[in-house]
Write a protein that holds these residues in place. Structure first.
Motif, PDB file in Angstrom:
ATOM      1  N   TYR A 197       0.819  -1.210   0.000  1.00 54.95           N
ATOM      2  CA  TYR A 197       0.000   0.000   0.000  1.00 54.95           C
ATOM      3  C   TYR A 197       0.855   1.263   0.000  1.00 54.95           C
ATOM      4  O   TYR A 197       0.682   2.153  -0.836  1.00 54.95           O
ATOM      5  N   ASP A 198       1.784   1.357   0.930  1.00 54.67           N
ATOM      6  CA  ASP A 198       2.555   2.591   1.105  1.00 54.67           C
ATOM      7  C   ASP A 198       3.414   2.912  -0.111  1.00 54.67           C
ATOM      8  O   ASP A 198       3.472   4.068  -0.550  1.00 54.67           O
TER       9      ASP A 198
ATOM     10  N   LYS B  53       1.192   3.960  -3.116  1.00 53.57           N
ATOM     11  CA  LYS B  53       0.656   5.309  -2.920  1.00 53.57           C
ATOM     12  C   LYS B  53       1.738   6.362  -3.135  1.00 53.57           C
ATOM     13  O   LYS B  53       1.504   7.389  -3.794  1.00 53.57           O
TER      14      LYS B  53
ATOM     15  N   CYS C 261       2.462   6.743  -6.915  1.00 53.63           N
ATOM     16  CA  CYS C 261       1.370   7.413  -7.625  1.00 53.63           C
ATOM     17  C   CYS C 261       1.375   8.912  -7.346  1.00 53.63           C
ATOM     18  O   CYS C 261       1.291   9.725  -8.273  1.00 53.63           O
TER      19      CYS C 261
ATOM     20  N   SER D 280      -2.618  -2.717  -3.229  1.00 56.91           N
ATOM     21  CA  SER D 280      -2.115  -1.690  -4.142  1.00 56.91           C
ATOM     22  C   SER D 280      -3.263  -0.958  -4.833  1.00 56.91           C
ATOM     23  O   SER D 280      -3.171   0.240  -5.112  1.00 56.91           O
TER      24      SER D 280
ATOM     25  N   ALA E  58      -4.501   1.541  -2.453  1.00 58.47           N
ATOM     26  CA  ALA E  58      -3.584   2.681  -2.403  1.00 58.47           C
ATOM     27  C   ALA E  58      -3.916   3.694  -3.490  1.00 58.47           C
ATOM     28  O   ALA E  58      -3.927   4.906  -3.242  1.00 58.47           O
ATOM     29  N   LEU E  59      -4.205   3.211  -4.693  1.00 58.91           N
ATOM     30  CA  LEU E  59      -4.577   4.136  -5.766  1.00 58.91           C
ATOM     31  C   LEU E  59      -5.922   4.790  -5.484  1.00 58.91           C
ATOM     32  O   LEU E  59      -6.122   5.963  -5.810  1.00 58.91           O
TER      33      LEU E  59
ATOM     34  N   ALA F  55      -6.958   5.623  -2.621  1.00 63.90           N
ATOM     35  CA  ALA F  55      -6.653   6.682  -1.662  1.00 63.90           C
ATOM     36  C   ALA F  55      -6.031   7.901  -2.340  1.00 63.90           C
ATOM     37  O   ALA F  55      -6.070   9.011  -1.793  1.00 63.90           O
ATOM     38  N   CYS F  56      -5.471   7.695  -3.533  1.00 63.91           N
ATOM     39  CA  CYS F  56      -4.893   8.800  -4.308  1.00 63.91           C
ATOM     40  C   CYS F  56      -5.937   9.491  -5.182  1.00 63.91           C
ATOM     41  O   CYS F  56      -5.599  10.420  -5.925  1.00 63.91           O
TER      42      CYS F  56
END
Length: 366
Positions: free
Chosen positions: A191-192, A195, A198, A230, A233-234, A236-237
């Motif tokens: 995840y980190d 992110k 991205c 993953s 994570a995107l 969250a972006c």
């Protein structure tokens, strides 16, 4: 033994005008419900009529988000699904390009020579297609190309920012990956890291091309394969939709399906669009064989695709930047001609070029 479930449409899919008949208030579709035909079933209050091994009812979709509820009027048993009516998706196409970085490297290298970004041969070609057909282009870009000169986005000047903004109505950019290698990076990254990568690319796109040129809500993750972490994570972006091929059991290649299972990939095959509430991410699949097809076969296969998948009336076209360059091992001398042929078919068959952000109504609640 009969089920008690919807056969059509499926839960969490997106429907276009191809799924039914347009009305003044929305779209009428014929629902198929799997149950004993002798049962008394109503779907959204409309009595269902018996058919061969099922029941059918015509209901109207009047909103973007529609909840369909089947009720046994005698026992009270219920089953509900959610479907989305995408009013702008029918007969549209989008052209995306993956693995982009070399055109930016060229512009940076020639920043004291180029007065315009369209002096770069690659962007010049895209502009020619846009000027002729009105095509919108969505470029998914890397952060760096360490094996080809060591260029990264920090080296891209912002002197062309106003020009990028001026053409952002048809030319936009989004995150693809950190670099071309390793293959299938997002089945390894957490995840980190995802992110971070991205947001780093997004920051530079906005810096050198402006907020208007950043296609924040849609992208294709490199290789179209990823873990749920993953993908989250995107999300969250700010990414709302991912593009891919969704091949669950491909005898000729690795599985390219992000993290979707066999049932979800089957829905992608037929409907083209799907929403996964678990990750709050939407997916759309490719609908073109432009890159690995003989030129003369492109129109034939485009027409065949339209017949094979009548519910999926949006067309996703994709090629990769590298094939444009003679030094690349898979260089295609007919690369420009592929754009002309690939775009000509949808244009001549009534398709409009739009960005997915203009189609999917991302402001609507899922």
């Amino acid at each position: 033994m009969y089920y008690f479930s919807f056969g059509y449409p499926a839960n969490h899919v997106f429907l276009t005008d191809a799924a039914g008949k347009k009305t003044e208030n929305g779209l009428k579709i014929q629902c198929i419900f799997n149950a004993d035909p002798s049962r008394s079933i109503a779907i959204n209050g409309v009595p269902a009529t018996p058919a061969s091994g099922c029941l059918k009812a015509t209901v109207e979709l009047t909103s973007f988000k529609n909840i369909l509820t089947a009720v046994d009027t005698q026992t009270g048993e219920k089953n509900s699904i959610t479907v989305y009516y995408v009013k702008k998706a029918h007969k549209t196409y989008r052209f995306s390009l993956d693995d982009n970085i070399w055109f930016l490297q060229d512009i940076a290298k020639n920043q004291h020579i180029y007065r315009s970004i369209f002096e770069n041969p690659y962007l010049s070609m895209l502009k020619g297609v846009h000027d002729q057909y009105g095509t919108h282009f969505h470029l998914n870009i890397y952060y760096e190309t360490p094996h080809d000169g060591g260029f990264n986005l920090t080296m891209m000047p912002d002197k062309y920012k106003s020009e990028f903004i001026a053409h952002s109505d048809w030319l936009r950019f989004s995150f693809h990956a950190n670099a071309d290698k390793p293959d299938r990076p997002f089945i390894r990254k957490g995840y980190d890291q995802t992110k971070f990568e991205c947001l780093r690319v997004a920051e530079h796109i906005i810096r050198f091309a402006g907020e208007e040129s950043y296609a924040k809500e849609v992208t294709t993750m490199h290789w179209g394969d990823a873990t749920k972490e993953s993908v989250r994570a995107l999300r969250a972006c700010g990414v709302r939709m991912l593009v891919g091929s969704f091949r669950y059991a491909n005898p000729n290649n690795v599985q390219i399906r992000y993290y979707l299972n066999a049932e979800q990939c089957a829905l992608m095959e037929n409907y083209g669009f799907y929403y996964d509430p678990e990750t709050d991410m939407e997916f759309v699949r490719y609908g073109s064989t432009l890159q690995h097809t003989a030129l003369e076969d492109v129109p034939v296969l485009s027409a065949l695709f339209e017949k094979q998948y009548p519910l999926y009336s949006h067309k996703e076209i994709c090629v990769h930047e590298q094939y444009f360059y003679p030094h690349y091992v898979r260089y295609m001398p007919d690369y420009p001609q592929r754009f002309d042929i690939g775009v000509k078919w949808p244009v001549e068959n009534g398709y409009r070029s739009l960005f997915l952000s203009d189609i999917m109504e991302f402001d609507q609640k899922r």
